[in-house]
Design a protein around this motif. Structure first.
Motif, mmCIF file in Angstrom:
data_model
loop_
_atom_site.group_PDB
_atom_site.id
_atom_site.type_symbol
_atom_site.label_atom_id
_atom_site.label_comp_id
_atom_site.label_asym_id
_atom_site.label_seq_id
_atom_site.Cartn_x
_atom_site.Cartn_y
_atom_site.Cartn_z
ATOM 1 N N LYS A 7 0.832 -1.212 0.000
ATOM 2 C CA LYS A 7 0.000 0.000 0.000
ATOM 3 C C LYS A 7 0.863 1.258 0.000
ATOM 4 O O LYS A 7 0.597 2.237 0.695
ATOM 5 C CB LYS A 7 -0.946 0.013 1.208
ATOM 6 N N LEU A 8 1.914 1.241 -0.810
ATOM 7 C CA LEU A 8 2.908 2.319 -0.806
ATOM 8 C C LEU A 8 2.389 3.552 -1.547
ATOM 9 O O LEU A 8 1.870 3.455 -2.665
ATOM 10 C CB LEU A 8 4.199 1.849 -1.466
ATOM 11 N N THR A 9 2.567 4.712 -0.932
ATOM 12 C CA THR A 9 2.229 5.993 -1.552
ATOM 13 C C THR A 9 3.444 6.905 -1.480
ATOM 14 O O THR A 9 4.110 6.974 -0.443
ATOM 15 C CB THR A 9 1.034 6.653 -0.848
ATOM 16 N N VAL A 10 3.739 7.572 -2.596
ATOM 17 C CA VAL A 10 4.896 8.469 -2.668
ATOM 18 C C VAL A 10 4.436 9.812 -3.224
ATOM 19 O O VAL A 10 3.714 9.863 -4.223
ATOM 20 C CB VAL A 10 6.010 7.889 -3.563
ATOM 21 N N ARG A 11 4.841 10.876 -2.581
ATOM 22 C CA ARG A 11 4.578 12.231 -3.059
ATOM 23 C C ARG A 11 5.902 12.936 -3.313
ATOM 24 O O ARG A 11 6.833 12.815 -2.512
ATOM 25 C CB ARG A 11 3.769 13.032 -2.027
ATOM 26 N N HIS A 12 5.975 13.691 -4.410
ATOM 27 C CA HIS A 12 7.175 14.488 -4.660
ATOM 28 C C HIS A 12 7.184 15.685 -3.723
ATOM 29 O O HIS A 12 6.142 16.311 -3.474
ATOM 30 C CB HIS A 12 7.217 14.952 -6.119
ATOM 31 N N LEU A 13 8.353 16.020 -3.218
ATOM 32 C CA LEU A 13 8.470 17.120 -2.258
ATOM 33 C C LEU A 13 8.001 18.444 -2.852
ATOM 34 O O LEU A 13 7.449 19.291 -2.150
ATOM 35 C CB LEU A 13 9.920 17.238 -1.779
ATOM 36 N N ALA A 14 8.223 18.629 -4.164
ATOM 37 C CA ALA A 14 7.875 19.901 -4.797
ATOM 38 C C ALA A 14 6.426 19.953 -5.271
ATOM 39 O O ALA A 14 5.986 20.973 -5.817
ATOM 40 C CB ALA A 14 8.809 20.164 -5.976
ATOM 41 N N ALA A 15 5.681 18.881 -5.091
ATOM 42 C CA ALA A 15 4.305 18.838 -5.581
ATOM 43 C C ALA A 15 3.403 19.748 -4.744
ATOM 44 O O ALA A 15 3.657 19.990 -3.561
ATOM 45 C CB ALA A 15 3.781 17.409 -5.531
ATOM 46 N N ALA A 16 2.354 20.253 -5.377
ATOM 47 C CA ALA A 16 1.377 21.074 -4.669
ATOM 48 C C ALA A 16 0.687 20.236 -3.592
ATOM 49 O O ALA A 16 0.545 19.016 -3.739
ATOM 50 C CB ALA A 16 0.350 21.614 -5.655
ATOM 51 N N CYS A 55 15.747 3.761 -2.815
ATOM 52 C CA CYS A 55 15.771 4.486 -1.541
ATOM 53 C C CYS A 55 16.093 5.967 -1.716
ATOM 54 O O CYS A 55 16.687 6.610 -0.837
ATOM 55 C CB CYS A 55 16.757 3.864 -0.549
ATOM 56 N N ALA A 56 15.692 6.527 -2.860
ATOM 57 C CA ALA A 56 15.899 7.950 -3.114
ATOM 58 C C ALA A 56 14.678 8.781 -2.748
ATOM 59 O O ALA A 56 14.793 9.993 -2.564
ATOM 60 C CB ALA A 56 16.256 8.177 -4.580
ATOM 61 N N HIS A 57 13.490 8.172 -2.700
ATOM 62 C CA HIS A 57 12.266 8.860 -2.299
ATOM 63 C C HIS A 57 11.722 8.210 -1.028
ATOM 64 O O HIS A 57 11.546 6.993 -0.990
ATOM 65 C CB HIS A 57 11.196 8.775 -3.387
ATOM 66 N N ARG A 58 11.443 9.033 -0.054
ATOM 67 C CA ARG A 58 10.852 8.507 1.181
ATOM 68 C C ARG A 58 9.340 8.380 1.004
ATOM 69 O O ARG A 58 8.674 9.361 0.646
ATOM 70 C CB ARG A 58 11.164 9.434 2.356
ATOM 71 N N PRO A 59 8.768 7.212 1.225
ATOM 72 C CA PRO A 59 7.319 7.049 1.055
ATOM 73 C C PRO A 59 6.531 7.944 2.013
ATOM 74 O O PRO A 59 6.964 8.217 3.138
ATOM 75 C CB PRO A 59 7.086 5.566 1.379
ATOM 76 N N ALA A 60 5.368 8.382 1.527
ATOM 77 C CA ALA A 60 4.473 9.163 2.369
ATOM 78 C C ALA A 60 3.605 8.258 3.228
ATOM 79 O O ALA A 60 3.147 8.665 4.302
ATOM 80 C CB ALA A 60 3.597 10.067 1.509
ATOM 81 N N ALA A 61 3.351 7.043 2.754
ATOM 82 C CA ALA A 61 2.517 6.100 3.496
ATOM 83 C C ALA A 61 2.788 4.700 2.975
ATOM 84 O O ALA A 61 3.312 4.510 1.871
ATOM 85 C CB ALA A 61 1.032 6.451 3.334
ATOM 86 N N GLY A 62 2.426 3.712 3.768
ATOM 87 C CA GLY A 62 2.575 2.321 3.354
ATOM 88 C C GLY A 62 3.887 1.711 3.814
ATOM 89 O O GLY A 62 4.733 2.366 4.425
ATOM 90 N N GLY A 63 4.052 0.435 3.505
ATOM 91 C CA GLY A 63 5.249 -0.292 3.898
ATOM 92 C C GLY A 63 6.204 -0.474 2.739
ATOM 93 O O GLY A 63 5.793 -0.641 1.597
ATOM 94 N N PHE A 64 7.506 -0.442 3.052
ATOM 95 C CA PHE A 64 8.549 -0.592 2.024
ATOM 96 C C PHE A 64 9.761 -1.247 2.657
ATOM 97 O O PHE A 64 10.298 -0.753 3.658
ATOM 98 C CB PHE A 64 8.918 0.782 1.456
ATOM 99 N N SER A 65 10.193 -2.382 2.112
ATOM 100 C CA SER A 65 11.394 -3.043 2.612
ATOM 101 C C SER A 65 12.299 -3.445 1.464
ATOM 102 O O SER A 65 11.831 -3.738 0.354
ATOM 103 C CB SER A 65 11.027 -4.277 3.450
ATOM 104 N N VAL A 66 13.590 -3.424 1.724
ATOM 105 C CA VAL A 66 14.625 -3.789 0.758
ATOM 106 C C VAL A 66 15.514 -4.839 1.424
ATOM 107 O O VAL A 66 16.080 -4.571 2.496
ATOM 108 C CB VAL A 66 15.477 -2.575 0.343
ATOM 109 N N PHE A 67 15.601 -6.014 0.831
ATOM 110 C CA PHE A 67 16.360 -7.116 1.417
ATOM 111 C C PHE A 67 15.938 -7.375 2.865
ATOM 112 O O PHE A 67 16.768 -7.652 3.740
ATOM 113 C CB PHE A 67 17.864 -6.849 1.342
#
Length: 272
Positions: A7-16, A55-67
């Motif tokens: 349920k990952l959500t990502v928003r750009h920092l510069a977005a309105a 790992c360049a964008h920090r998710p706004a919501a949801g779970g995210f794992s790498v290895f």
């Protein structure tokens, strides 16, 4: 798993503030050694997804794992070490224009060098034979000591991919690697990336606008549109109707070669 998104959500920092998320409610799992292509219209979120996996964008919501690790729950140092196990190859690699190709390619090893070793490598390349071998797999062996600003767009793309070969990454994230290449060279490039990933047993995630190439080369296709996953299926299960729906009303329809591109060429017999 190499990557798991819940349920990952990502928003750009510069977005309105009220703008739609760049990625919304994504569920995705990618196993070690798995190879998949991301397809979808421009602006669908393919590049953002690759950057998020790196790992360049920090998710706004949801779970995210790498290895098996949650990168944004780690300390900065631990997250840096985790990133060193990943390689993100952007469509336009950030290569210093006045640098020699040999130095640009060997820069793939910088994350594992001390400050002194990194400085010394700028003055005298430490392993030109390794750089030449990586370049040769992309048909660029003769460009070893050329300056980066003397390369064509397609040659720069392949120079960036040669860096990937010299990394020790356990997951390979590649954004539009064949956008400036003719069909023969595109097949050659994809085959090399896939061979390298298979030998490492590394996950390979590759975004492509060339849908025919994605369907021909990748066993799994993930279709993105407006930041959402439309389908995630084996290529045999992806129908023409599903592709048409993915690109419905998109002004730029997918095709093998964009007419404005000036593709690089390579002898058909020269294989990666």
């Amino acid at each position: 798993m190499s990557f798991r998104l819940d349920k990952l959500t990502v928003r750009h920092l510069a977005a309105a503030p009220h703008a739609a998320p760049a990625l919304h409610d994504l569920d995705l799992a990618i196993a070690p050694g798995e190879q998949l292509a991301l397809i979808g219209p421009s602006g669908a979120g393919k590049t953002t997804l690759l950057a998020t996996l790196a790992c360049a964008h920090r998710p706004a919501a949801g779970g995210f794992s790498v290895f098996g690790q949650e990168p944004w729950a780690l300390s900065q140092g631990a997250r840096h070490r985790l990133r060193a196990r990943l390689f993100l190859a952007p469509q336009t690699p950030p290569l210093p224009p006045r640098q020699r190709v040999v130095t640009a390619v060997l820069a793939a090893r910088l994350p594992h060098m001390s400050l002194w070793q990194a400085f010394a490598s700028l003055l005298r390349p430490g392993d030109p034979d390794a750089a030449h071998a990586a370049l040769a797999r992309f048909g660029l062996g003769d460009k070893l000591y050329a300056r980066v600003d003397r390369l064509s767009g397609g040659e720069r793309q392949r120079c960036g991919l040669a860096r990937l070969l010299l990394s020790s990454a356990e997951a390979l994230l590649v954004d539009e690697p064949i956008s400036a290449l003719d069909p023969a060279l595109a097949r050659h490039t994809l085959a090399t990336l896939q061979q390298e990933a298979a030998e490492r047993k590394a996950a390979l995630v590759c975004s492509l606008h060339q849908v025919d190439m994605a369907r021909a080369h990748f066993p799994r296709l993930v279709g993105l549109r407006e930041g959402r996953i439309v389908f995630d299926a084996p290529r045999e299960a992806v129908s023409d109707a599903m592709i048409a729906a993915l690109y419905e009303n998109d002004q730029v329809q997918p095709h093998p070669q964009h007419p404005h591109e000036s593709p690089d060429r390579i002898a058909v017999g020269a294989c990666f």
